[in-house]
Scaffold this motif. Structure first.
Motif, PDB file in Angstrom:
ATOM      1  N   LYS A 259       0.828  -1.204   0.000  1.00  0.00           N
ATOM      2  CA  LYS A 259       0.000   0.000   0.000  1.00  0.00           C
ATOM      3  C   LYS A 259       0.864   1.256   0.000  1.00  0.00           C
ATOM      4  O   LYS A 259       0.593   2.227  -0.727  1.00  0.00           O
ATOM      5  N   GLU A 262       2.432   1.726  -3.508  1.00  0.00           N
ATOM      6  CA  GLU A 262       1.504   2.273  -4.493  1.00  0.00           C
ATOM      7  C   GLU A 262       1.234   3.751  -4.234  1.00  0.00           C
ATOM      8  O   GLU A 262       1.091   4.547  -5.166  1.00  0.00           O
ATOM      9  N   GLN A 263       1.183   4.137  -2.943  1.00  0.00           N
ATOM     10  CA  GLN A 263       0.968   5.546  -2.612  1.00  0.00           C
ATOM     11  C   GLN A 263       2.116   6.413  -3.109  1.00  0.00           C
ATOM     12  O   GLN A 263       1.908   7.476  -3.709  1.00  0.00           O
ATOM     13  N   SER A 265       4.251   5.700  -5.493  1.00  0.00           N
ATOM     14  CA  SER A 265       4.282   5.689  -6.957  1.00  0.00           C
ATOM     15  C   SER A 265       3.275   6.670  -7.524  1.00  0.00           C
ATOM     16  O   SER A 265       3.548   7.360  -8.511  1.00  0.00           O
ATOM     17  N   SER A 266       2.087   6.745  -6.895  1.00  0.00           N
ATOM     18  CA  SER A 266       1.071   7.681  -7.372  1.00  0.00           C
ATOM     19  C   SER A 266       1.486   9.129  -7.150  1.00  0.00           C
ATOM     20  O   SER A 266       1.030  10.034  -7.855  1.00  0.00           O
ATOM     21  N   GLN A 267       2.378   9.372  -6.164  1.00  0.00           N
ATOM     22  CA  GLN A 267       2.866  10.722  -5.902  1.00  0.00           C
ATOM     23  C   GLN A 267       4.015  11.131  -6.815  1.00  0.00           C
ATOM     24  O   GLN A 267       4.515  12.238  -6.718  1.00  0.00           O
TER      25      GLN A 267
END
Length: 317
Positions: A259, A262-263, A265-267
């Motif tokens: 989790k 993924e956080q 990477s999204s940033q």
């Protein structure tokens, strides 16, 4: 835990060794020196200085202690903090303290920290085994006095007259000289003519061969009915190994690690997950860098914008 030994070990390998919460030891290479007044020679060495403003934890010392002591990174950080507390306490009580083989610390009248490095330890690995030495003065002999003494012993200059001896030469030698002279003149005139003749014949042969080659080329015709299609080769370049990583966190639950990955990477971070460590944790990285300078710059930005507890992991992954 006595961290003085580990600071000394890192000074042989790195230019900057930071003690979190206290300051950083900086090294600079000094060239070999000659002091003419004392005829002393000194090998190249690393000069050590101290900067009290560099207090952030770069992970270098803590990682080194954790690997050497076979303990966790968190325990190494705690041991450093405890040692720094003792140093500051010694400064307040005694006004000075020493780090073995590194230098002395003291406080001046304005309560500023003064560092005096040890000169006996040379942290430049290339100068291992070299020590300072004093060379005796090279004495050069003066020969002028000896030459003057020799001139005084010469009373007079003797002049020696050479009278050449007259020898009778036979008549046949004169004829032999005339014959040799004639051969020389013949060779000098005939040799250039011979060379010119060879050059002319060489040109004629080269022109003939070149003409035959041109005729063969004109007669030859090449046809490719089914040309082979072009082949595209994909060359895989070897990825550059990254040794400096910014740690985002280590999670006991792998789902939480995924989790967090993924956080990040999204940033927009080039986040990474690395295999489970020996403590059963799943580490997550903000990113990896080839040099320590790049990692340190990125860490400072992350501390300001996202995570004040981010630190640099030094390991080849």
């Amino acid at each position: 835990m006595n961290i003085e030994l580990y600071i000394s070990q890192l000074l042989y390998r790195y230019q900057c060794v930071t003690v979190p919460g206290f300051g950083a030891f900086l090294t600079e290479i000094q060239s070999a020196q000659l002091i003419e007044s004392t005829h002393s020679f000194f090998p190249p060495k690393k000069m050590i200085s101290f900067n009290a403003h560099l207090k952030n934890n770069d992970g270098l010392l803590a990682n080194h202690i954790a690997q050497a002591e076979k303990t966790s990174y968190e325990y190494a950080v705690s041991a450093i903090q405890y040692e720094v507390h003792n140093w500051k306490k010694a400064l307040q009580e005694n006004g000075l303290f020493s780090i073995k083989n590194v230098g002395n610390f003291s406080l001046n009248a304005d309560e500023n920290l003064i560092f005096t490095p040890y000169d006996q330890t040379n942290y430049l690995a290339n100068s291992f085994g070299l020590s300072a030495f004093v060379s005796p003065v090279v004495k050069r002999e003066l020969f002028e006095q000896k030459i003057e003494a020799l001139e005084e012993n010469i009373e007079e200059n003797e002049v020696i007259e050479f009278i050449p001896e007259r020898r009778r030469t036979s008549a046949y030698l004169k004829y032999a000289a005339v014959f040799v002279l004639g051969l020389g003149l013949t060779g000098a005139i005939g040799y250039p003519i011979y060379q010119q003749q060879i050059a002319n014949e060489t040109v004629i042969v080269e022109q003939s061969v070149q003409k035959q080659v041109q005729n063969k080329i004109q007669e030859a015709t090449f046809f490719i009915e089914n040309p082979i299609p072009a082949v595209t080769l994909t060359v895989k370049t070897k990825e550059q190994k990254m040794s400096y990583h910014i740690m985002a966190g280590a999670f006991r639950d792998e789902a939480n690690a995924q989790k967090k990955f993924e956080q990040l990477s999204s940033q927009g971070y080039k986040a990474r997950r690395i295999p489970q460590n020996k403590h059963g944790l799943f580490p997550v990285l903000y990113g990896s860098y080839a040099t320590f300078a790049e990692a340190e710059k990125a860490k400072q930005e992350i501390i300001k914008t996202d995570n004040p507890d981010a630190w640099v992991l030094i390991e080849s992954l």
